[in-house]
Scaffold this motif. Structure first.
Motif, PDB file in Angstrom:
ATOM      1  N   UNK A 113      34.327 -24.237-110.050  1.00 43.55           N
ATOM      2  CA  UNK A 113      33.440 -25.473-109.099  1.00 43.55           C
ATOM      3  C   UNK A 113      32.397 -25.780-110.136  1.00 43.55           C
ATOM      4  N   UNK A 114      31.714 -25.036-111.061  1.00 43.51           N
ATOM      5  CA  UNK A 114      30.931 -25.508-111.922  1.00 43.51           C
ATOM      6  C   UNK A 114      31.612 -26.259-113.164  1.00 43.51           C
ATOM      7  N   UNK A 115      32.779 -26.416-113.296  1.00 43.94           N
ATOM      8  CA  UNK A 115      33.337 -26.845-114.537  1.00 43.94           C
ATOM      9  C   UNK A 115      34.021 -28.138-114.221  1.00 43.94           C
ATOM     10  N   UNK A 116      34.226 -29.124-115.079  1.00 42.32           N
ATOM     11  CA  UNK A 116      34.889 -30.300-114.943  1.00 42.32           C
ATOM     12  C   UNK A 116      36.299 -30.347-114.371  1.00 42.32           C
ATOM     13  N   UNK A 117      36.949 -29.058-114.046  1.00 48.14           N
ATOM     14  CA  UNK A 117      38.415 -29.082-113.770  1.00 48.14           C
ATOM     15  C   UNK A 117      38.159 -29.222-111.917  1.00 48.14           C
ATOM     16  N   UNK A 118      36.892 -29.329-111.636  1.00 51.77           N
ATOM     17  CA  UNK A 118      36.611 -29.448-110.209  1.00 51.77           C
ATOM     18  C   UNK A 118      35.842 -30.927-109.836  1.00 51.77           C
ATOM     19  N   UNK A 119      36.042 -31.727-110.741  1.00 52.30           N
ATOM     20  CA  UNK A 119      35.182 -32.873-110.765  1.00 52.30           C
ATOM     21  C   UNK A 119      35.392 -33.810-109.415  1.00 52.30           C
ATOM     22  N   UNK A 120      36.486 -33.809-108.902  1.00 57.44           N
ATOM     23  CA  UNK A 120      36.760 -34.399-107.556  1.00 57.44           C
ATOM     24  C   UNK A 120      36.170 -33.712-106.223  1.00 57.44           C
ATOM     25  N   UNK A 121      35.638 -32.446-106.663  1.00 58.56           N
ATOM     26  CA  UNK A 121      34.956 -31.583-105.355  1.00 58.56           C
ATOM     27  C   UNK A 121      33.561 -31.505-105.016  1.00 58.56           C
ATOM     28  N   UNK A 122      33.249 -31.913-104.207  1.00 59.66           N
ATOM     29  CA  UNK A 122      31.828 -31.916-103.650  1.00 59.66           C
ATOM     30  C   UNK A 122      31.500 -31.619-102.370  1.00 59.66           C
ATOM     31  N   UNK A 123      30.436 -31.243-101.987  1.00 55.53           N
ATOM     32  CA  UNK A 123      30.053 -30.947-100.685  1.00 55.53           C
ATOM     33  C   UNK A 123      30.848 -30.058 -99.787  1.00 55.53           C
ATOM     34  N   UNK A 124      31.383 -28.904-100.536  1.00 54.37           N
ATOM     35  CA  UNK A 124      32.347 -28.142 -99.839  1.00 54.37           C
ATOM     36  C   UNK A 124      32.108 -26.540 -99.897  1.00 54.37           C
ATOM     37  N   UNK A 125      32.383 -26.014 -98.759  1.00 54.55           N
ATOM     38  CA  UNK A 125      31.983 -24.432 -98.904  1.00 54.55           C
ATOM     39  C   UNK A 125      33.366 -23.768 -99.043  1.00 54.55           C
ATOM     40  N   UNK A 126      33.654 -22.909 -99.980  1.00 54.14           N
ATOM     41  CA  UNK A 126      34.813 -22.422-100.175  1.00 54.14           C
ATOM     42  C   UNK A 126      34.745 -21.004 -99.851  1.00 54.14           C
ATOM     43  N   UNK A 127      35.236 -20.543 -98.890  1.00 59.03           N
ATOM     44  CA  UNK A 127      35.425 -19.296 -98.448  1.00 59.03           C
ATOM     45  C   UNK A 127      36.179 -18.415 -99.271  1.00 59.03           C
ATOM     46  N   UNK A 128      35.744 -17.205 -99.467  1.00 59.33           N
ATOM     47  CA  UNK A 128      36.504 -16.193-100.559  1.00 59.33           C
ATOM     48  C   UNK A 128      36.263 -14.820 -99.832  1.00 59.33           C
ATOM     49  N   UNK A 129      37.137 -14.560 -98.838  1.00 60.47           N
ATOM     50  CA  UNK A 129      37.136 -13.249 -98.195  1.00 60.47           C
ATOM     51  C   UNK A 129      38.332 -12.786 -97.951  1.00 60.47           C
ATOM     52  N   UNK A 130      39.535 -12.844 -98.646  1.00 61.09           N
ATOM     53  CA  UNK A 130      40.567 -12.133 -98.534  1.00 61.09           C
ATOM     54  C   UNK A 130      41.280 -12.288 -97.136  1.00 61.09           C
ATOM     55  N   UNK A 131      41.127 -13.463 -96.692  1.00 58.43           N
ATOM     56  CA  UNK A 131      41.585 -14.161 -95.608  1.00 58.43           C
ATOM     57  C   UNK A 131      41.084 -13.540 -94.097  1.00 58.43           C
ATOM     58  N   UNK A 132      39.875 -12.887 -94.484  1.00 60.10           N
ATOM     59  CA  UNK A 132      39.270 -11.830 -93.175  1.00 60.10           C
ATOM     60  C   UNK A 132      38.840 -13.076 -92.171  1.00 60.10           C
ATOM     61  N   UNK A 133      38.218 -14.195 -92.288  1.00 59.02           N
ATOM     62  CA  UNK A 133      37.898 -14.922 -91.317  1.00 59.02           C
ATOM     63  C   UNK A 133      39.134 -15.937 -90.761  1.00 59.02           C
ATOM     64  N   UNK A 134      40.116 -15.841 -91.284  1.00 56.56           N
ATOM     65  CA  UNK A 134      41.613 -16.445 -90.881  1.00 56.56           C
ATOM     66  C   UNK A 134      42.249 -15.402 -89.815  1.00 56.56           C
ATOM     67  N   UNK A 135      41.881 -14.212 -90.037  1.00 60.65           N
ATOM     68  CA  UNK A 135      42.919 -13.519 -88.914  1.00 60.65           C
ATOM     69  C   UNK A 135      42.144 -13.190 -87.719  1.00 60.65           C
ATOM     70  N   UNK A 136      42.755 -13.136 -86.538  1.00 56.81           N
ATOM     71  CA  UNK A 136      42.418 -12.972 -85.165  1.00 56.81           C
ATOM     72  C   UNK A 136      42.392 -11.356 -85.169  1.00 56.81           C
ATOM     73  N   UNK A 137      41.476 -10.959 -84.386  1.00 58.90           N
ATOM     74  CA  UNK A 137      41.241  -9.400 -84.373  1.00 58.90           C
ATOM     75  C   UNK A 137      42.293  -8.817 -83.193  1.00 58.90           C
ATOM     76  N   UNK A 138      42.683  -7.632 -83.429  1.00 57.27           N
ATOM     77  CA  UNK A 138      43.478  -6.871 -82.481  1.00 57.27           C
ATOM     78  C   UNK A 138      43.094  -5.708 -81.870  1.00 57.27           C
ATOM     79  N   UNK A 139      43.247  -5.155 -80.647  1.00 55.69           N
ATOM     80  CA  UNK A 139      42.895  -3.931 -80.398  1.00 55.69           C
ATOM     81  C   UNK A 139      43.188  -2.778 -81.343  1.00 55.69           C
ATOM     82  N   UNK A 140      42.316  -1.878 -81.449  1.00 49.40           N
ATOM     83  CA  UNK A 140      42.713  -0.741 -82.213  1.00 49.40           C
ATOM     84  C   UNK A 140      43.073   0.375 -81.745  1.00 49.40           C
TER      85      UNK A 140
END
Length: 245
Positions: free
Chosen positions: A218-245
């Motif tokens: 994100x700090x490098x020129x490789x992401x030069x068209x990326x701004x104003x974004x929040x990049x989730x890096x959580x191993x998919x945790x927030x994408x997974x719905x919880x199930x009964x244990x």
């Protein structure tokens, strides 16, 4: 050529965890790296700052520029967490968390902006998945991280046209020294690791170096068209719905 050859970076909270991994990554890719925190840093050039006193942020930026002549990358990583219900948290504790996690990054961005504008620089803020959801008793922390996400978008809107990009990362459970020590002190560290791994679709928790890789991109020129974004890096945790244990 290394992506940050000839660049100068300031990483707050750069002595451990995500901050240390980020400082090392930027250095390895050619940057001159300053870290900012209380006390000394034996590995990098250090700027002393009390994050609970945001007024000192301007001096920290000034010190970096006086020593190096420029500032190209600002990584707002330093943060703190206190656990308490809203009704049990004192106003002083609330204000301290907001000061460290949100107001100091604001003040650092404010002080750094003229230098970043001159350099065509970048800002990466370290938010959290708790800016998107919340764990119990984390009202102040959750609020501060949601604020960081909002600040990221606002700064991007106001300054990307001037050549200054601003993005954020939202890490989930990362194996920082604090988290590793916490697990090791539990009665059944292995069992806990298995349980916490199950809430991540990738089957494990993250490493500071993985977050540092995203921050560096994100700090490098490789992401030069990326701004104003929040990049989730959580191993998919927030994408997974919880199930009964």
């Amino acid at each position: 050529m290394k992506r940050f050859e000839g660049k100068v970076a300031l990483v707050t909270g750069g002595r451990s965890g995500i901050g240390l991994a980020t400082a090392r990554r930027l250095r390895d890719e050619g940057a001159r790296v300053f870290t900012a925190q209380r006390g000394e840093d034996q590995e990098f050039e250090a700027i002393a700052i009390d994050f609970a006193a945001p007024a000192g942020a301007g001096r920290a930026v000034e010190d970096v520029v006086n020593q190096s002549g420029r500032l190209d990358v600002l990584v707002n990583n330093a943060g703190m967490m206190q656990e308490a219900l809203v009704e049990d948290m004192s106003l002083a504790d609330w204000e301290r968390t907001i000061a460290v996690n949100l107001t100091t990054p604001f003040m650092l961005i404010k002080a750094a902006m003229p230098h970043l504008r001159s350099a065509g620089g970048t800002i990466v803020n370290v938010g959290s998945i708790e800016g998107l959801g919340s764990n119990p008793k984390h009202a102040a922390y959750c609020t501060s991280k949601a604020g960081i996400h909002g600040l990221t978008r606002a700064v991007a809107i106001d300054h990307s046209g001037e050549g200054v990009r601003c993005n954020a990362v939202a890490p989930g459970w990362i194996d920082t020294d604090i988290n590793v020590d916490f697990i090791q002190k539990l009665p059944d560290p292995k069992g806990f690791r298995q349980k916490v791994g199950k809430i991540h679709p990738v089957g494990r928790t993250g490493k500071p170096e993985e977050v540092a890789s995203l921050i560096a991109w994100l700090a490098s020129p490789e992401s030069s068209f990326v701004t104003g974004q929040v990049w989730t890096i959580d191993g998919g945790r927030m994408a997974m719905l919880s199930l009964p244990q």
